[in-house]
Design a protein around this motif. Structure first.
Motif, PDB file in Angstrom:
ATOM      1  N   GLY A  61       0.792  -1.218   0.000  1.00 39.07           N
ATOM      2  CA  GLY A  61       0.000   0.000   0.000  1.00 39.07           C
ATOM      3  C   GLY A  61       0.828   1.274   0.000  1.00 39.07           C
ATOM      4  N   SER A  62       2.130   1.154   0.094  1.00 43.95           N
ATOM      5  CA  SER A  62       3.023   2.324   0.139  1.00 43.95           C
ATOM      6  C   SER A  62       3.527   2.675  -1.253  1.00 43.95           C
ATOM      7  CB  SER A  62       4.231   2.027   1.039  1.00 43.95           C
ATOM      8  OG  SER A  62       5.200   3.044   0.939  1.00 43.95           O
ATOM      9  N   ARG A  63       3.688   3.958  -1.514  1.00 36.39           N
ATOM     10  CA  ARG A  63       4.260   4.362  -2.801  1.00 36.39           C
ATOM     11  C   ARG A  63       5.755   4.045  -2.870  1.00 36.39           C
ATOM     12  NH1 ARG A  63       4.608   9.348  -0.161  1.00 36.39           N
ATOM     13  NH2 ARG A  63       6.439  10.567  -0.784  1.00 36.39           N
ATOM     14  N   ARG A  64       6.301   3.551  -1.782  1.00 32.80           N
ATOM     15  CA  ARG A  64       7.706   3.122  -1.761  1.00 32.80           C
ATOM     16  C   ARG A  64       7.829   1.591  -1.793  1.00 32.80           C
ATOM     17  NH1 ARG A  64       8.133   8.034   1.344  1.00 32.80           N
ATOM     18  NH2 ARG A  64       9.422   9.435   0.107  1.00 32.80           N
ATOM     19  N   PHE A  65       6.717   0.906  -2.087  1.00 29.35           N
ATOM     20  CA  PHE A  65       6.730  -0.553  -2.186  1.00 29.35           C
ATOM     21  C   PHE A  65       7.670  -0.959  -3.322  1.00 29.35           C
ATOM     22  CE2 PHE A  65       4.651  -4.468  -3.994  1.00 29.35           C
ATOM     23  CZ  PHE A  65       5.044  -5.323  -2.972  1.00 29.35           C
ATOM     24  N   HIS A  66       8.703  -1.667  -2.991  1.00 26.89           N
ATOM     25  CA  HIS A  66       9.731  -2.116  -3.926  1.00 26.89           C
ATOM     26  C   HIS A  66      10.310  -0.977  -4.761  1.00 26.89           C
ATOM     27  CE1 HIS A  66      10.190  -6.448  -3.362  1.00 26.89           C
ATOM     28  NE2 HIS A  66       9.015  -6.329  -2.791  1.00 26.89           N
ATOM     29  N   ALA A  67      10.381   0.219  -4.175  1.00 25.88           N
ATOM     30  CA  ALA A  67      11.074   1.343  -4.804  1.00 25.88           C
ATOM     31  C   ALA A  67      12.548   1.209  -4.430  1.00 25.88           C
ATOM     32  CB  ALA A  67      10.504   2.673  -4.314  1.00 25.88           C
ATOM     33  N   GLN A  68      13.360   0.801  -5.375  1.00 25.91           N
ATOM     34  CA  GLN A  68      14.760   0.492  -5.084  1.00 25.91           C
ATOM     35  C   GLN A  68      15.537   1.673  -4.483  1.00 25.91           C
ATOM     36  OE1 GLN A  68      14.884  -2.604  -5.079  1.00 25.91           O
ATOM     37  NE2 GLN A  68      13.163  -2.954  -6.443  1.00 25.91           N
ATOM     38  N   PRO A  69      15.239   2.942  -4.831  1.00 23.04           N
ATOM     39  CA  PRO A  69      15.996   4.045  -4.234  1.00 23.04           C
ATOM     40  C   PRO A  69      15.486   4.486  -2.856  1.00 23.04           C
ATOM     41  CG  PRO A  69      14.580   4.890  -5.966  1.00 23.04           C
ATOM     42  CD  PRO A  69      14.445   3.389  -5.986  1.00 23.04           C
ATOM     43  N   THR A  70      14.511   3.783  -2.294  1.00 22.56           N
ATOM     44  CA  THR A  70      13.978   4.168  -0.990  1.00 22.56           C
ATOM     45  C   THR A  70      15.106   4.326   0.023  1.00 22.56           C
ATOM     46  OG1 THR A  70      11.815   3.152  -1.331  1.00 22.56           O
ATOM     47  CG2 THR A  70      12.540   3.378   0.944  1.00 22.56           C
ATOM     48  N   ALA A  71      15.070   5.451   0.738  1.00 20.84           N
ATOM     49  CA  ALA A  71      16.075   5.734   1.767  1.00 20.84           C
ATOM     50  C   ALA A  71      15.636   6.947   2.572  1.00 20.84           C
ATOM     51  CB  ALA A  71      17.439   6.005   1.129  1.00 20.84           C
ATOM     52  N   CYS A  72      16.336   7.175   3.666  1.00 23.63           N
ATOM     53  CA  CYS A  72      16.124   8.368   4.480  1.00 23.63           C
ATOM     54  C   CYS A  72      17.481   8.769   5.061  1.00 23.63           C
ATOM     55  CB  CYS A  72      15.103   8.106   5.590  1.00 23.63           C
ATOM     56  SG  CYS A  72      15.687   6.992   6.891  1.00 23.63           S
ATOM     57  N   ALA A  73      17.503   9.801   5.870  1.00 25.56           N
ATOM     58  CA  ALA A  73      18.764  10.272   6.448  1.00 25.56           C
ATOM     59  C   ALA A  73      19.414   9.219   7.345  1.00 25.56           C
ATOM     60  CB  ALA A  73      18.534  11.559   7.221  1.00 25.56           C
ATOM     61  N   GLU A  74      18.611   8.325   7.898  1.00 20.12           N
ATOM     62  CA  GLU A  74      19.164   7.289   8.787  1.00 20.12           C
ATOM     63  C   GLU A  74      19.880   6.186   8.011  1.00 20.12           C
ATOM     64  OE1 GLU A  74      17.553   3.877  11.866  1.00 20.12           O
ATOM     65  OE2 GLU A  74      16.441   5.768  11.773  1.00 20.12           O
ATOM     66  N   CYS A  75      19.341   5.811   6.840  1.00 18.41           N
ATOM     67  CA  CYS A  75      19.884   4.639   6.158  1.00 18.41           C
ATOM     68  C   CYS A  75      20.427   4.893   4.755  1.00 18.41           C
ATOM     69  CB  CYS A  75      18.827   3.540   6.086  1.00 18.41           C
ATOM     70  SG  CYS A  75      17.384   3.938   5.070  1.00 18.41           S
ATOM     71  N   GLY A  76      20.191   6.059   4.202  1.00 20.95           N
ATOM     72  CA  GLY A  76      20.566   6.294   2.818  1.00 20.95           C
ATOM     73  C   GLY A  76      21.835   7.099   2.633  1.00 20.95           C
ATOM     74  N   PRO A  77      22.117   7.450   1.393  1.00 18.69           N
ATOM     75  CA  PRO A  77      23.285   8.285   1.096  1.00 18.69           C
ATOM     76  C   PRO A  77      23.172   9.616   1.829  1.00 18.69           C
ATOM     77  CG  PRO A  77      22.232   7.511  -0.930  1.00 18.69           C
ATOM     78  CD  PRO A  77      21.339   7.144   0.201  1.00 18.69           C
ATOM     79  N   SER A  78      24.302  10.249   2.038  1.00 19.52           N
ATOM     80  CA  SER A  78      24.305  11.564   2.682  1.00 19.52           C
ATOM     81  C   SER A  78      25.197  12.508   1.891  1.00 19.52           C
ATOM     82  CB  SER A  78      24.805  11.446   4.120  1.00 19.52           C
ATOM     83  OG  SER A  78      26.130  10.959   4.132  1.00 19.52           O
ATOM     84  N   LEU A  79      25.071  13.770   2.186  1.00 17.26           N
ATOM     85  CA  LEU A  79      25.900  14.775   1.529  1.00 17.26           C
ATOM     86  C   LEU A  79      27.280  14.802   2.172  1.00 17.26           C
ATOM     87  CD1 LEU A  79      23.319  17.699   1.344  1.00 17.26           C
ATOM     88  CD2 LEU A  79      24.061  16.232  -0.522  1.00 17.26           C
ATOM     89  N   SER A  80      28.297  14.976   1.354  1.00 21.38           N
ATOM     90  CA  SER A  80      29.650  15.100   1.892  1.00 21.38           C
ATOM     91  C   SER A  80      29.993  16.566   2.139  1.00 21.38           C
ATOM     92  CB  SER A  80      30.666  14.480   0.930  1.00 21.38           C
ATOM     93  OG  SER A  80      30.610  15.133  -0.317  1.00 21.38           O
ATOM     94  N   MET A  81      29.118  17.468   1.680  1.00 16.76           N
ATOM     95  CA  MET A  81      29.319  18.906   1.841  1.00 16.76           C
ATOM     96  C   MET A  81      27.948  19.531   2.059  1.00 16.76           C
ATOM     97  SD  MET A  81      31.212  21.184  -1.026  1.00 16.76           S
ATOM     98  CE  MET A  81      31.727  22.845  -0.775  1.00 16.76           C
ATOM     99  N   PRO A  82      27.780  20.358   3.082  1.00 15.03           N
ATOM    100  CA  PRO A  82      26.470  20.970   3.321  1.00 15.03           C
ATOM    101  C   PRO A  82      25.986  21.794   2.118  1.00 15.03           C
ATOM    102  CG  PRO A  82      27.921  21.327   5.199  1.00 15.03           C
ATOM    103  CD  PRO A  82      28.761  20.742   4.095  1.00 15.03           C
TER     104      PRO A  82
END
Length: 189
Positions: A61-82
């Motif tokens: 039921g989520s729009r992120r169901f099997h969305a391969q790029p799903t991520a957030c600040a806790e688990c996904g890529p981050s910026l190396s420069m603000p």
């Protein structure tokens, strides 16, 4: 639009997260490293999902169901420069390489003729036009001719580069003439 709402909502867990995505808007083929198209065969392999993202990823039921790029600040890529440092670098004529999940995006201030010329030289781009990234339709309307059909293209989830007639001469647009020399058009995204 749903991701933009989350991005701008201070009460959302993805507030300000620059790599926000869902099945309606995220990258697809640019992040594939193999088949089948599963997260293990994408550039997201090194980012195991946190419990909240995993719940969305496995919920039909989520729009992120099997969305391969799903991520957030806790688990996904981050910026190396603000972002503020990137903006400051751009404002003084620097060229910035932004690495995303699908490759690199090279950016400079389109109004800075020296920066545009330097990017053109480094890329060995000759006279092939560059695209201009704008914040929104209001910013686009200052530099190119828009109409409802174009507005729909620029704001649809794919966010394509659209080649449009310039409103007036590039000098009056705060866009360096070297962005799209001799064309009378600008590619806008």
């Amino acid at each position: 639009e749903e991701c933009l709402a989350e991005l701008r909502d201070p009460n959302d867990r993805r507030f300000g997260y620059p790599f926000i995505a869902c099945t309606h808007c995220g990258p697809r083929y640019t992040m594939i490293t193999g088949l089948p198209y599963d997260r293990a065969n994408t550039t997201m392999l090194d980012f195991p999902l946190c419990p909240a993202c995993l719940a969305e990823y496995t919920d039909p039921g989520s729009r992120r169901f099997h969305a391969q790029p799903t991520a957030c600040a806790e688990c996904g890529p981050s910026l190396s420069m603000p972002v503020a440092e990137v903006a400051a670098a751009l404002s003084v004529g620097r060229i910035v390489a932004i690495k995303g999940v699908g490759g690199y995006h090279l950016a400079c201030d389109a109004a800075n003729a020296t920066a545009v010329d330097t990017l053109r030289e480094r890329k060995r781009r000759g006279t092939k036009p560059f695209a201009v990234m704008v914040r929104d339709l209001t910013a686009a309307a200052r530099i190119v001719e828009l109409d409802p059909a174009v507005d729909a293209l620029l704001t649809n989830p794919a966010r394509p580069i659209v080649v449009l007639a310039v409103r007036c001469s590039p000098a009056a647009l705060d866009v360096a003439g070297a962005v799209a020399p001799g064309t009378g058009t600008l590619g806008v995204m």
